[in-house]
Design a protein around this motif. Structure first.
Motif, PDB file in Angstrom:
ATOM      1  N   GLY A  48      20.020  -8.796   7.473  1.00 24.56           N
ATOM      2  CA  GLY A  48      18.649  -9.251   7.712  1.00 24.56           C
ATOM      3  C   GLY A  48      18.018  -9.824   6.457  1.00 24.56           C
ATOM      4  N   ALA A  49      18.279  -9.201   5.332  1.00 22.51           N
ATOM      5  CA  ALA A  49      17.737  -9.704   4.070  1.00 22.51           C
ATOM      6  C   ALA A  49      18.343 -11.056   3.723  1.00 22.51           C
ATOM      7  CB  ALA A  49      17.990  -8.694   2.954  1.00 22.51           C
ATOM      8  N   LEU A  50      19.621 -11.234   4.013  1.00 20.02           N
ATOM      9  CA  LEU A  50      20.284 -12.506   3.749  1.00 20.02           C
ATOM     10  C   LEU A  50      19.706 -13.609   4.635  1.00 20.02           C
ATOM     11  CD1 LEU A  50      22.520 -14.051   2.280  1.00 20.02           C
ATOM     12  CD2 LEU A  50      24.052 -13.381   4.115  1.00 20.02           C
ATOM     13  N   ASP A  51      19.477 -13.290   5.903  1.00 19.21           N
ATOM     14  CA  ASP A  51      18.872 -14.271   6.803  1.00 19.21           C
ATOM     15  C   ASP A  51      17.485 -14.687   6.324  1.00 19.21           C
ATOM     16  OD1 ASP A  51      21.046 -14.344   8.454  1.00 19.21           O
ATOM     17  OD2 ASP A  51      20.244 -12.904   9.898  1.00 19.21           O
ATOM     18  N   THR A  52      16.712 -13.729   5.860  1.00 20.23           N
ATOM     19  CA  THR A  52      15.375 -14.025   5.360  1.00 20.23           C
ATOM     20  C   THR A  52      15.445 -14.927   4.138  1.00 20.23           C
ATOM     21  OG1 THR A  52      14.621 -11.883   6.165  1.00 20.23           O
ATOM     22  CG2 THR A  52      13.226 -12.991   4.548  1.00 20.23           C
ATOM     23  N   LEU A  53      16.363 -14.637   3.234  1.00 22.90           N
ATOM     24  CA  LEU A  53      16.511 -15.439   2.028  1.00 22.90           C
ATOM     25  C   LEU A  53      16.928 -16.865   2.362  1.00 22.90           C
ATOM     26  CD1 LEU A  53      16.525 -15.531  -1.056  1.00 22.90           C
ATOM     27  CD2 LEU A  53      18.898 -14.803  -0.982  1.00 22.90           C
ATOM     28  N   LEU A  54      17.857 -17.020   3.286  1.00 15.84           N
ATOM     29  CA  LEU A  54      18.291 -18.362   3.669  1.00 15.84           C
ATOM     30  C   LEU A  54      17.172 -19.139   4.350  1.00 15.84           C
ATOM     31  CD1 LEU A  54      21.904 -17.608   4.958  1.00 15.84           C
ATOM     32  CD2 LEU A  54      21.244 -18.740   2.831  1.00 15.84           C
ATOM     33  N   THR A  55      16.371 -18.464   5.141  1.00 14.34           N
ATOM     34  CA  THR A  55      15.238 -19.122   5.802  1.00 14.34           C
ATOM     35  C   THR A  55      14.225 -19.604   4.773  1.00 14.34           C
ATOM     36  OG1 THR A  55      15.546 -17.730   7.743  1.00 14.34           O
ATOM     37  CG2 THR A  55      13.413 -18.828   7.512  1.00 14.34           C
ATOM     38  N   LEU A  56      13.954 -18.781   3.771  1.00 15.69           N
ATOM     39  CA  LEU A  56      13.008 -19.176   2.729  1.00 15.69           C
ATOM     40  C   LEU A  56      13.521 -20.356   1.922  1.00 15.69           C
ATOM     41  CD1 LEU A  56      11.744 -15.736   1.394  1.00 15.69           C
ATOM     42  CD2 LEU A  56      10.442 -17.448   2.646  1.00 15.69           C
ATOM     43  N   GLN A  57      14.816 -20.419   1.693  1.00 13.91           N
ATOM     44  CA  GLN A  57      15.374 -21.516   0.923  1.00 13.91           C
ATOM     45  C   GLN A  57      15.319 -22.824   1.692  1.00 13.91           C
ATOM     46  OE1 GLN A  57      19.283 -20.194  -0.139  1.00 13.91           O
ATOM     47  NE2 GLN A  57      18.578 -19.180  -1.990  1.00 13.91           N
ATOM     48  N   GLN A  58      15.342 -22.752   3.019  1.00 11.90           N
ATOM     49  CA  GLN A  58      15.304 -23.967   3.820  1.00 11.90           C
ATOM     50  C   GLN A  58      13.882 -24.469   4.052  1.00 11.90           C
ATOM     51  OE1 GLN A  58      17.440 -22.928   7.335  1.00 11.90           O
ATOM     52  NE2 GLN A  58      19.428 -23.041   6.352  1.00 11.90           N
ATOM     53  N   ALA A  59      12.892 -23.639   3.808  1.00 11.20           N
ATOM     54  CA  ALA A  59      11.505 -24.043   4.036  1.00 11.20           C
ATOM     55  C   ALA A  59      11.110 -25.109   3.018  1.00 11.20           C
ATOM     56  CB  ALA A  59      10.580 -22.840   3.912  1.00 11.20           C
ATOM     57  N   PRO A  60      10.368 -26.134   3.444  1.00  9.02           N
ATOM     58  CA  PRO A  60       9.955 -27.164   2.502  1.00  9.02           C
ATOM     59  C   PRO A  60       9.003 -26.588   1.461  1.00  9.02           C
ATOM     60  CG  PRO A  60       8.891 -27.482   4.622  1.00  9.02           C
ATOM     61  CD  PRO A  60       9.874 -26.367   4.791  1.00  9.02           C
ATOM     62  N   ASP A  61       9.209 -26.972   0.266  1.00  7.42           N
ATOM     63  CA  ASP A  61       8.418 -26.462  -0.845  1.00  7.42           C
ATOM     64  C   ASP A  61       7.395 -27.527  -1.238  1.00  7.42           C
ATOM     65  OD1 ASP A  61       7.492 -25.050  -2.991  1.00  7.42           O
ATOM     66  OD2 ASP A  61       9.265 -25.340  -4.238  1.00  7.42           O
ATOM     67  N   ALA A  62       6.139 -27.133  -1.346  1.00 10.46           N
ATOM     68  CA  ALA A  62       5.084 -28.078  -1.711  1.00 10.46           C
ATOM     69  C   ALA A  62       5.325 -28.640  -3.111  1.00 10.46           C
ATOM     70  CB  ALA A  62       3.723 -27.399  -1.644  1.00 10.46           C
ATOM     71  N   LEU A  63       5.863 -27.832  -3.990  1.00 12.90           N
ATOM     72  CA  LEU A  63       6.115 -28.298  -5.348  1.00 12.90           C
ATOM     73  C   LEU A  63       7.267 -29.290  -5.394  1.00 12.90           C
ATOM     74  CD1 LEU A  63       5.652 -24.984  -7.372  1.00 12.90           C
ATOM     75  CD2 LEU A  63       4.043 -26.855  -7.059  1.00 12.90           C
ATOM     76  N   ALA A  64       8.209 -29.181  -4.475  1.00 12.60           N
ATOM     77  CA  ALA A  64       9.327 -30.120  -4.447  1.00 12.60           C
ATOM     78  C   ALA A  64       8.823 -31.526  -4.114  1.00 12.60           C
ATOM     79  CB  ALA A  64      10.369 -29.673  -3.440  1.00 12.60           C
ATOM     80  N   GLY A  65       7.882 -31.634  -3.188  1.00 12.53           N
ATOM     81  CA  GLY A  65       7.306 -32.935  -2.852  1.00 12.53           C
ATOM     82  C   GLY A  65       6.561 -33.538  -4.022  1.00 12.53           C
TER      83      GLY A  65
END
Length: 136
Positions: A48-65
């Protein structure tokens, strides 16, 4: 003379007396069973922790834009600066003009900050004007 610092520290074996009463063994068996159950369920929360981490990494980051927009603006300004130097020297590089045109043709990154949008608009307008003046 050689001095061994560990010579005074020797492991002593301690023997436990075995108890004849069976009352303690039931408690020990319960502890073993609990440890075995805990080891079987310990892996589940990790998934479950791994799934959460992968989901967070796939979320668009405002700073990346913002970083992509900044990179685009810097690249355009660098090409405009090279064009300026070329104009001052009396030689305009055709490759530089093509790079500037290619940069303008790239998709613009999404940014939520209106100030960044305004600055990018001004840089892109300046680049388009320079390309128009030189017949590109």
């Amino acid at each position: 003379m050689k001095i061994d610092p560990l010579s005074g520290l020797r492991a002593q074996t301690v023997r436990r007396k075995e108890r004849s009463s069976g009352g303690g063994s039931a408690f020990a068996d319960a502890l073993k069973g609990g440890a075995e159950r805990a080891s079987h369920t310990a892996g589940a929360p990790g998934v479950g922790a791994l799934d959460t981490l992968l989901t967070l990494q796939q979320a668009p980051d405002a700073l990346a834009g913002r970083a992509k927009a900044r990179k685009r603006g810097e690249d355009l300004l660098d090409e405009l600066d090279r064009l300026r130097v070329g104009l001052l020297m009396g030689r305009v590089s055709l490759a530089g003009l093509k790079r500037l045109q290619a940069l303008l043709g790239q998709a613009r990154p999404q940014v939520d900050d209106p100030r960044i949008e305004q600055v990018l608009d001004e840089i892109e307008t300046r680049a388009a004007v320079e390309l128009a003046k030189l017949g590109q």
